[in-house]
Write a protein that holds these residues in place. Structure first.
Motif, short mmCIF file in Angstrom:
data_model
loop_
_atom_site.label_atom_id
_atom_site.label_comp_id
_atom_site.label_asym_id
_atom_site.label_seq_id
_atom_site.Cartn_x
_atom_site.Cartn_y
_atom_site.Cartn_z
N TYR A 1 -14.34 66.58 17.06
CA TYR A 1 -15.30 65.84 16.23
C TYR A 1 -15.17 66.27 14.77
N LEU B 1 -19.25 57.72 4.43
CA LEU B 1 -18.59 58.06 5.68
C LEU B 1 -17.10 57.74 5.64
N TYR C 1 -13.49 59.24 7.46
CA TYR C 1 -12.54 58.41 8.21
C TYR C 1 -11.14 58.54 7.63
N SER C 2 -11.07 58.50 6.32
CA SER C 2 -9.79 58.53 5.65
C SER C 2 -9.06 59.85 5.90
N GLN D 1 -9.47 61.79 8.51
CA GLN D 1 -9.04 61.79 9.91
C GLN D 1 -7.70 61.08 10.05
N TYR D 2 -7.57 59.96 9.33
CA TYR D 2 -6.35 59.16 9.43
C TYR D 2 -5.17 59.83 8.72
N SER E 1 -5.84 63.24 15.59
CA SER E 1 -5.77 62.11 16.51
C SER E 1 -6.91 62.04 17.53
N ALA F 1 -10.04 63.36 16.92
CA ALA F 1 -11.33 63.63 16.27
C ALA F 1 -12.18 62.36 16.18
N GLN F 2 -13.37 62.41 16.75
CA GLN F 2 -14.35 61.34 16.54
C GLN F 2 -15.13 61.67 15.28
N VAL F 3 -15.31 60.65 14.45
CA VAL F 3 -15.92 60.85 13.14
C VAL F 3 -17.33 60.25 13.10
N PHE F 4 -18.28 61.02 12.63
CA PHE F 4 -19.59 60.44 12.31
C PHE F 4 -20.25 61.31 11.26
N SER F 5 -21.37 60.85 10.72
CA SER F 5 -22.04 61.66 9.70
C SER F 5 -23.42 62.07 10.18
N ALA G 1 -18.13 68.62 25.61
CA ALA G 1 -17.70 67.35 25.01
C ALA G 1 -16.73 67.64 23.86
N ASN H 1 -24.92 58.59 11.33
CA ASN H 1 -24.34 57.30 11.04
C ASN H 1 -22.91 57.21 11.54
N GLN H 2 -22.61 56.09 12.14
CA GLN H 2 -21.23 55.77 12.53
C GLN H 2 -21.09 54.25 12.51
N THR I 1 -11.69 57.56 17.33
CA THR I 1 -11.76 57.15 15.92
C THR I 1 -10.35 56.93 15.38
N GLY J 1 -9.30 56.27 11.61
CA GLY J 1 -9.76 56.08 10.24
C GLY J 1 -8.91 55.11 9.43
N GLY J 2 -7.78 54.71 10.01
CA GLY J 2 -6.89 53.81 9.26
C GLY J 2 -7.23 52.34 9.41
#
Lengths: 304, 304
Positions: A78, A91, A95-96, A98-99, A104, A106-110, A133, B112-113, B183, B185-186
């Motif tokens: 995460y 957010l 995301y950017s 992560q990319y 690969s 990682a789930q992204v949230f804020s 998790a 937030n997601q 996720t 991010g791209g």
């Protein structure tokens, strides 16, 4: 399961802005005594970061972390982005990253809780790891203030800052032993200076520190230090009165250089404590955070 | 521990706006065919809510929930506010509700997601409960669009909506059995229409549905229905191709009346399924969400 703070890093600009030149640049009116601000608050410099650099700076911090920990990025489950300013939702920065760095899995949230955002993100990260998790969670915390006139909040001055923390089920520098939080939505920016609320804020915070100590059958004597947000020495004098301890129980080293960086303070102070080698193995600290709204959070950590 | 969705409620205005009058009010230029928008998307009406009413509406929903569950509010341990629009931070709405309704033990923060925000909040809530850090968590989800021109996103039209969900370790309507998220991010708003990304979005989402089924030794035959976001029937035709199932496997009832309300869709659709008595006890559903950035989340639920 034993949950740890696995890694901590912080970005600050190379050059701080001396408080005098910052205050002069503000062109205060005569009714306002700028020098009293700096004298009262013991803040001698502040930091400004171009908010357009946020993504680039996080990218460098995450790269350095992966290199140090010899990870390829797939081990991060995460990525929690914690904005402690109240600006627009950013957010997409997380995301950017992560990319770009191919995190690969990682789930992204804020997560946001104002200036106590890092603490609540640490709690959530530990719950996810405890729940199996996640194995590793990265917390990316930033604080930006758009207008200089908005840097004066309550009893402190806001700097910009960017920090990174890994929470993990494996090796780390601090074990996370317990967490307690309290919210009182009736105390916020709008009424902070009314009705004696500063005293109530201190009272609620001090009670929470006492509560986590009691829950763990401890007293302040068992605690090497309290790690606060870098708001003001004045406020911590009040906390110390309520806790019946002296100011040297509180880690206040970073207030002078930078003041308050929102939820980044939590990361910055833990990093300074490690860098300064302030703690022996096995010693306990209390991490304290407060985010306007208002939420108070405390976490009991042990140096490992 | 068995974690459940304990209660669900939704607020929509009494009167929907017919799509024809909404499109006419937009004064599209000739190059744009507004009727094709509505025909392709099977959306016959949308909902608008005055965003100044958000706090009041949440207050009414929480009051109704407390009354129904015979709670005095002290039983709520966390209040998670989930904004699925990308407007300014409105965490103060949640703080205010905590204060007004005296949810004395509720810690407030926001998650937030984007449009999958409710799903990630459900995951975090279940981790907190599993971790014994909470007994009941309230999720407050809202979606507002400030300018009508911004209601047209990708393949759908955005309505405003407000929803509430309780996640609990005690009684409930759905048991939460498993969760998976991904996720990338791209893939984001900026490049959604480029490079065939809609196909990639469907591909990643379908893979995640297959993955959670495989992890739980199930096939789609074991699932009564897939509960999506209310974006478009077209998109779900593609998902069904990838999943080798027919459209009637997907709960699409709410698209026609309102279209997409961000992360509120998750709450609205579960509420409709309960109200319509669509499920027998013991039946399984897959809850699906996707938030731009992009994150995909799936949760396996069982009707109880």
């Amino acid at each position: 399961m034993s949950i740890k703070v696995g890694y901590i890093d912080i970005h600050l600009p190379d050059e701080a802005i001396p408080i005098d030149s910052f205050l002069k640049s503000m062109n205060f009116e005569n009714s306002y005594d700028p020098y009293n601000i700096s004298n009262n608050k013991f803040i001698s410099s502040i930091y400004k970061i171009d908010s357009n650099m946020e993504e680039h700076i996080f990218e460098q911090l995450v790269k350095k972390y992966l290199l140090y920990k010899r990870l390829d990025g797939s081990e991060i489950d995460y990525l929690i982005y914690t904005q402690s300013d109240s600006n627009e939702n950013k957010l997409s920065v997380a995301y950017s990253i992560q990319y770009k760095l191919n995190l690969s899995n990682a789930q992204v949230f804020s997560i946001n809780q104002g200036c106590s955002g890092t603490l609540i993100a640490m709690k959530v990260a530990s719950a996810l790891i405890n729940n199996r998790a996640a194995r590793r969670v990265l917390i990316l915390t930033s604080c930006f203030t758009q207008k200089d006139s908005e840097r004066f909040i309550g009893s402190t001055i806001l700097s910009d800052g960017i920090g990174l923390m890994e929470v993990t089920g494996s090796d780390g520098v601090f074990q996370m032993l317990d967490f307690m939080g309290k919210t009182n939505g009736g105390i916020n920016e709008d009424n902070f200076h009314l009705n004696g609320n500063p005293a109530r804020i201190v009272n609620i915070g001090a009670k929470l520190i006492k509560a986590i100590l009691k829950k763990n059958s401890m007293t302040l004597d068992n605690i090497a230090c309290i790690v606060p947000l870098n708001t003001s020495k004045e406020a911590w004098s009040l906390y110390c009165d309520a806790l019946k301890c002296t100011l040297d129980k509180v880690f206040l080293d970073n207030i002078i250089d930078g003041g308050h960086m929102g939820a980044v303070d939590t990361i910055r102070n833990l990093k300074s404590i490690i860098d300064k080698n302030n703690l022996k193995e096995g010693e306990y600290i209390i991490l304290f955070g407060m985010g306007f709204g208002t939420s108070w959070d405390v976490m009991l950590l042990q140096s490992v």
